[in-house]
Enzyme design. Structure first.
Site, PDB file in Angstrom:
ATOM      1  N   ARG A  98      21.580 -81.934  51.632  1.00  0.00           N
ATOM      2  CA  ARG A  98      22.715 -80.891  51.440  1.00  0.00           C
ATOM      3  C   ARG A  98      23.127 -81.576  50.035  1.00  0.00           C
ATOM      4  O   ARG A  98      23.742 -82.840  50.235  1.00  0.00           O
ATOM      5  CB  ARG A  98      23.643 -81.308  52.745  1.00  0.00           C
ATOM      6  CG  ARG A  98      24.963 -80.451  52.480  1.00  0.00           C
ATOM      7  CD  ARG A  98      24.779 -79.050  52.492  1.00  0.00           C
ATOM      8  NE  ARG A  98      26.037 -78.413  52.992  1.00  0.00           N
ATOM      9  CZ  ARG A  98      26.978 -78.025  52.155  1.00  0.00           C
ATOM     10  NH1 ARG A  98      27.005 -78.660  50.787  1.00  0.00           N
ATOM     11  NH2 ARG A  98      28.045 -77.664  52.626  1.00  0.00           N
ATOM     12  N   GLU A 106      26.235 -68.673  53.087  1.00  0.00           N
ATOM     13  CA  GLU A 106      25.337 -68.618  53.982  1.00  0.00           C
ATOM     14  C   GLU A 106      24.218 -67.831  53.807  1.00  0.00           C
ATOM     15  O   GLU A 106      24.296 -66.810  52.976  1.00  0.00           O
ATOM     16  CB  GLU A 106      25.976 -68.333  55.340  1.00  0.00           C
ATOM     17  CG  GLU A 106      27.130 -69.307  55.946  1.00  0.00           C
ATOM     18  CD  GLU A 106      26.277 -70.699  56.480  1.00  0.00           C
ATOM     19  OE1 GLU A 106      25.439 -70.570  56.864  1.00  0.00           O
ATOM     20  OE2 GLU A 106      27.092 -71.618  55.815  1.00  0.00           O
ATOM     21  N   ARG A 140      22.037 -84.047  58.129  1.00  0.00           N
ATOM     22  CA  ARG A 140      21.338 -83.886  56.633  1.00  0.00           C
ATOM     23  C   ARG A 140      21.843 -84.974  55.770  1.00  0.00           C
ATOM     24  O   ARG A 140      22.996 -85.400  55.734  1.00  0.00           O
ATOM     25  CB  ARG A 140      21.608 -82.653  55.897  1.00  0.00           C
ATOM     26  CG  ARG A 140      21.091 -81.424  56.948  1.00  0.00           C
ATOM     27  CD  ARG A 140      21.612 -80.150  56.283  1.00  0.00           C
ATOM     28  NE  ARG A 140      23.121 -80.075  56.247  1.00  0.00           N
ATOM     29  CZ  ARG A 140      23.786 -78.938  56.128  1.00  0.00           C
ATOM     30  NH1 ARG A 140      23.054 -77.760  55.695  1.00  0.00           N
ATOM     31  NH2 ARG A 140      25.019 -79.016  56.330  1.00  0.00           N
TER      32      ARG A 140
END
Length: 220
Positions: A98, A106, A140
């Protein structure tokens, strides 16, 4: 953001190591003892966590661009240390990253696919430089990512109007200047007055990918 908080607490822990904790309290107080021990344990846990997160930068090939701020990469050499301090075995070397400091649309919201494709053009199948900085709640790796030419990918994404600077309750984030410049030029998603910050989109619509519950077996 967590690594910044960790650094701040590290400084406080370091300062308290040189003086008595709660020096204004009565030292024969049971409450004082509880506070002192709890604080020391919290500091010790933080220092151990910080040491585990201090991985060296490494080069990696980008295998997949999930969306405008998430990548799957394959390190060219196994990193010196992973988030938990362990070296991952070769069979599980792929890492989900990330990108630290930004929040891209999104994939299922307006401008999400454009942001993803923009990032693909920059990094897909390229060799990037990665500096891991902790994990998010989805496990992540949070990381700074630099393109083959050395440019900070997060700065590029915000500067070109493909992501927002990741803001908190107290600050507009590390890339606030790039965001203001993109807004002034009405670049990318900043040309759309209806563009929604991803946090608000998720609060209203939920995540893009939801695993449906298994349908109940029919009764006989």
């Amino acid at each position: 953001m967590m690594h910044r908080i960790s650094r701040a607490f590290f400084q406080v822990c370091h300062q308290d190591a040189t003086r008595a904790v709660g020096e204004g309290l009565q030292h024969n107080s049971s409450i004082f003892e509880i506070v002192r021990k709890g604080w020391r344990h919290a500091c010790l846990a933080l220092l151990v966590q910080g040491a585990a997160q201090a991985a060296e930068p490494f080069d990696a090939t980008v295998l997949r661009v999930v969306d405008g701020d998430t990548l799957w990469v394959l390190p060219l050499a196994i990193p010196a240390a992973s988030q938990d301090g362990a070296v991952p075995p070769p069979a599980v070397r792929r890492i989900k990253l990330r990108i630290e400091g930004i929040d891209a649309p999104e994939i299922c919201q307006a401008h999400g696919a454009k942001s993803q494709r923009f990032l693909e053009r920059w990094v897909l199948h390229a060799t990037v430089r990665v500096r891991a900085q902790g994990q998010d709640r989805y496990r992540r790796q949070l990381a700074q990512v630099h393109a083959p030419d050395g440019q900070d990918i997060a700065a590029v994404m915000v500067r070109e109007g493909q992501a927002w600077s990741y803001r908190t309750r107290w600050t507009r984030g590390a890339y606030a200047a790039e965001e203001r410049a993109a807004q002034k030029e009405r670049l990318g998603l900043f040309a759309d007055p209806q563009a929604r910050y991803p946090r608000y989109f998720r609060a209203e619509h939920g995540p893009c990918f939801v695993t449906p519950r298994q349908a109940p077996m029919p009764r006989r």
